[in-house]
Design an enzyme around this catalytic site. Structure first.
Site, mmCIF file in Angstrom:
data_model
loop_
_atom_site.group_PDB
_atom_site.id
_atom_site.type_symbol
_atom_site.label_atom_id
_atom_site.label_comp_id
_atom_site.label_asym_id
_atom_site.label_seq_id
_atom_site.Cartn_x
_atom_site.Cartn_y
_atom_site.Cartn_z
ATOM 1 N N LYS A 79 -1.785 -10.399 3.635
ATOM 2 C CA LYS A 79 -1.082 -9.243 4.186
ATOM 3 C C LYS A 79 -0.558 -9.652 5.567
ATOM 4 C CE LYS A 79 -1.803 -4.322 5.283
ATOM 5 N NZ LYS A 79 -2.762 -3.206 5.297
ATOM 6 N N SER A 154 -1.349 0.962 2.845
ATOM 7 C CA SER A 154 -0.326 0.148 3.454
ATOM 8 C C SER A 154 -0.222 -1.262 2.894
ATOM 9 C CB SER A 154 -0.590 0.070 4.964
ATOM 10 O OG SER A 154 -1.802 -0.623 5.213
ATOM 11 N N SER A 178 -6.057 1.775 2.619
ATOM 12 C CA SER A 178 -4.943 0.853 2.377
ATOM 13 C C SER A 178 -5.188 -0.298 1.418
ATOM 14 C CB SER A 178 -4.467 0.268 3.702
ATOM 15 O OG SER A 178 -3.609 1.187 4.305
HETATM 16 N N1 GLN Z 1 -2.717 5.887 4.699
HETATM 17 C C1 GLN Z 1 -3.561 5.819 5.843
HETATM 18 C C2 GLN Z 1 -2.725 5.856 7.098
HETATM 19 O O1 GLN Z 1 -1.558 5.976 6.989
HETATM 20 C C3 GLN Z 1 -4.435 4.602 5.785
HETATM 21 C C4 GLN Z 1 -3.756 3.365 6.166
HETATM 22 C C5 GLN Z 1 -4.675 2.179 6.182
HETATM 23 O O2 GLN Z 1 -5.740 2.200 5.579
HETATM 24 N N2 GLN Z 1 -4.267 1.154 6.917
HETATM 25 O O3 GLN Z 1 -3.217 5.790 8.178
#
Ligand code: GLN
Length: 485
Positions: A79, A154, A178
């Site tokens: 990532k 994400s 994410s």
């Molecule tokens: N969807 C969540 C956010 O937007 C989690 C994102 C993540 O785990 N990095 O913060």
């Protein structure tokens, strides 16, 4: 997609060590599949060929001399939140669009030491903020099951590439879901270990009290292999757990006899029927393997999304203060003075969602509002952690949905708050610092459905054991998006 990549690390690795395949063959095969995956927009930066060849050469030498371990010579994608020395690391932001780190994140260097070959950096939501991968400066990632739909976020690029069969595994990070959410929406396995198990050193910070590195794979057994290599104490991360490395593969074959599985009926009532049905079927499958299930309740979990969307932006507003146009990252042209430099560099460098979080977070921390929002959210966090503590006195693991719905259409959730709601089942475990795993558990409307396993702190081996046993008796993880077969 590549037939070979779909076989997973265990199978490819044993063929490498038996001399049936060379590392160069494996790497070339994965790179071809990555090129075929281009319509998904899942890669931000490909590693350059000389760097790949050099890693492949070292790995081949180790194998030839009989020094090859279980991960030697196997390709992966990181990532783009993990710093990679000499390889551009953007965090999917214009702010870091030209940033080439001088060092490797600990997760990256550990996997390199284990012999893995880095093929590139996966697309993601900018600074890991999002649940659909539509917030990337480099454009949205598409779901390989239906290119009109989101892969989740994400870590959407990592999940999409594993689902497509371009790489056997990919790293991700999970702050509020994410890893688990895109794993579910793309039909692959993904695990977020206990907070503190994997080093955060070199992983660009979003919300430091929640951020945790993890991994995606087709098979739970592959995730166990990678997790064993990437976790363990790191003196460079002060929140890293002090215990030594763990072999997460050791308990994979353990029978599930007597396993106590908790079900949260309230969550099942609040998810799409297709998802509730798949989770129910998973419960039955685990019972057939010797587990027993009982209903449990997490009374404060409904407050998790509200608390998280105060806490995570608060931490982000502080972490992202470092991007000021001075030391590194985007700098505006011809600043009039220092204030102008800060203001324009940040206005130009950050996308809309990142700005929204910085504003919300700064506001929640400001004097006069701190008690009403930040402190209160911290109290809710404590209550949720308490709920889990109680529940884990009764059961060994929780079996739950990962998402309230299957992959939605690109652009469908234009209102940020409706997107935040997609994290309703993943955020509770994040707030409590617990490990969570998502595994393919069925299909609804032709799209993958995930089932979530949540366990007490440091129960990663148990979660992987349950997922592996389930995968011995199911084939959801083996299915491939039709458009690419
Ligand atoms: N969807 C969540 C956010 O937007 C989690 C994102 C993540 O785990 N990095 O913060």
């Amino acid at each position: 997609m590549s037939e070979l990549m779909r076989c997973g690390l265990h199978a490819i690795g044993s063929r490498l060590r038996a001399g049936e395949l060379s590392v160069a063959d494996v790497v070339a095969d994965s790179r071809r599949a990555l090129h075929k995956a281009q319509p998904l927009n899942a890669v931000i930066t490909e590693a350059d060929e000389t760097a790949i060849d050099a890693q492949a050469h070292i790995a081949q030498q180790a194998i030839t001399e009989g020094r090859g371990g279980p991960l030697t010579g196997l390709p992966l994608i990181h990532k783009d939140i993990f710093s990679t020395r000499g390889l551009r690391t953007t965090c999917a932001s214009r702010m870091l669009a030209d940033y080439v780190p001088p060092f490797d994140a600990t997760v990256v260097s550990r996997l390199a030491q284990a012999g893995m070959v880095t093929l590139g950096k996966a697309n993601m939501d900018e600074f890991a903020m999002g649940s659909s991968n539509e917030n990337s400066f480099f454009g949205p990632v598409r779901n390989p099951w239906d290119q009109q739909r989101v892969p989740g976020g994400s870590s959407g690029g990592s999940a999409a590439l594993v689902a497509f069969g371009a790489v056997p595994v990919a790293t991700g990070s999970d702050t509020g879901g994410s890893i688990r959410q895109p794993a579910a929406l793309c039909g692959v396995t993904g695990i977020k270990p206990t907070y503190g198990r994997a080093s955060r050193h070199g992983m660009i910070a979003f919300a430091s009290s929640l951020d945790q590195a993890g991994v995606f794979g087709r098979y739970a057994a592959d995730c166990a292999l990678v997790l064993s290599a990437m976790c363990g104490h790191d003196p460079l991360d002060s929140t890293s757990d002090a215990s030594g490395p763990v072999d997460y593969t050791a308990e994979l074959e353990k029978p599930l006899t007597g396993l106590r599985v908790g079900i949260i009926p309230h969550w099942l009532e609040n998810t799409e029927t297709g998802i509730a049905t798949a989770v129910e079927a998973t419960r039955e499958a685990l019972e057939a393997l010797g587990a027993q299930s009982l209903p449990v309740d997490l009374p404060n979990a409904d407050l998790a999304v509200a608390a998280y969307y105060v806490l995570a932006p608060a931490e982000a507003s502080s972490n992202l203060a470092r991007f000021d146009g001075v030391r590194y990252g985007h700098r505006c042209a011809a600043p009039a003075d220092l204030d102008d430099l800060y203001r324009r560099s940040r206005s130009e460098g950050f996308g809309e969602e990142v700005k929204r979080r910085i504003l919300v977070g700064t506001w929640a921390l400001s004097s006069g509002y701190y008690d009403a929002y930040y402190r209160r959210a911290q109290k809710v966090r404590r209550l949720i952690a308490g709920d889990f503590d109680r529940v884990f006195g009764q059961v060994d693991v929780l079996l739950a949905p990962v998402t309230p719905e299957v992959a939605f259409k690109l652009g469908e959730k234009a209102d940020p708050v409706s997107l935040y709601q997609s994290d309703v089942f993943t955020i509770p475990a994040s707030l409590a610092g617990l490990p969570g795993l998502s595994m393919p558990a069925g299909f609804s409307q032709g799209l993958p459905v995930g089932a979530q396993l949540i366990g007490p702190h440091f129960s990663e081996a148990r979660l992987l054991n349950v997922a592996h046993q389930f995968q011995q008796h199911s084939d959801f993880h083996l299915r491939t998006p039709e458009a690419f077969t």
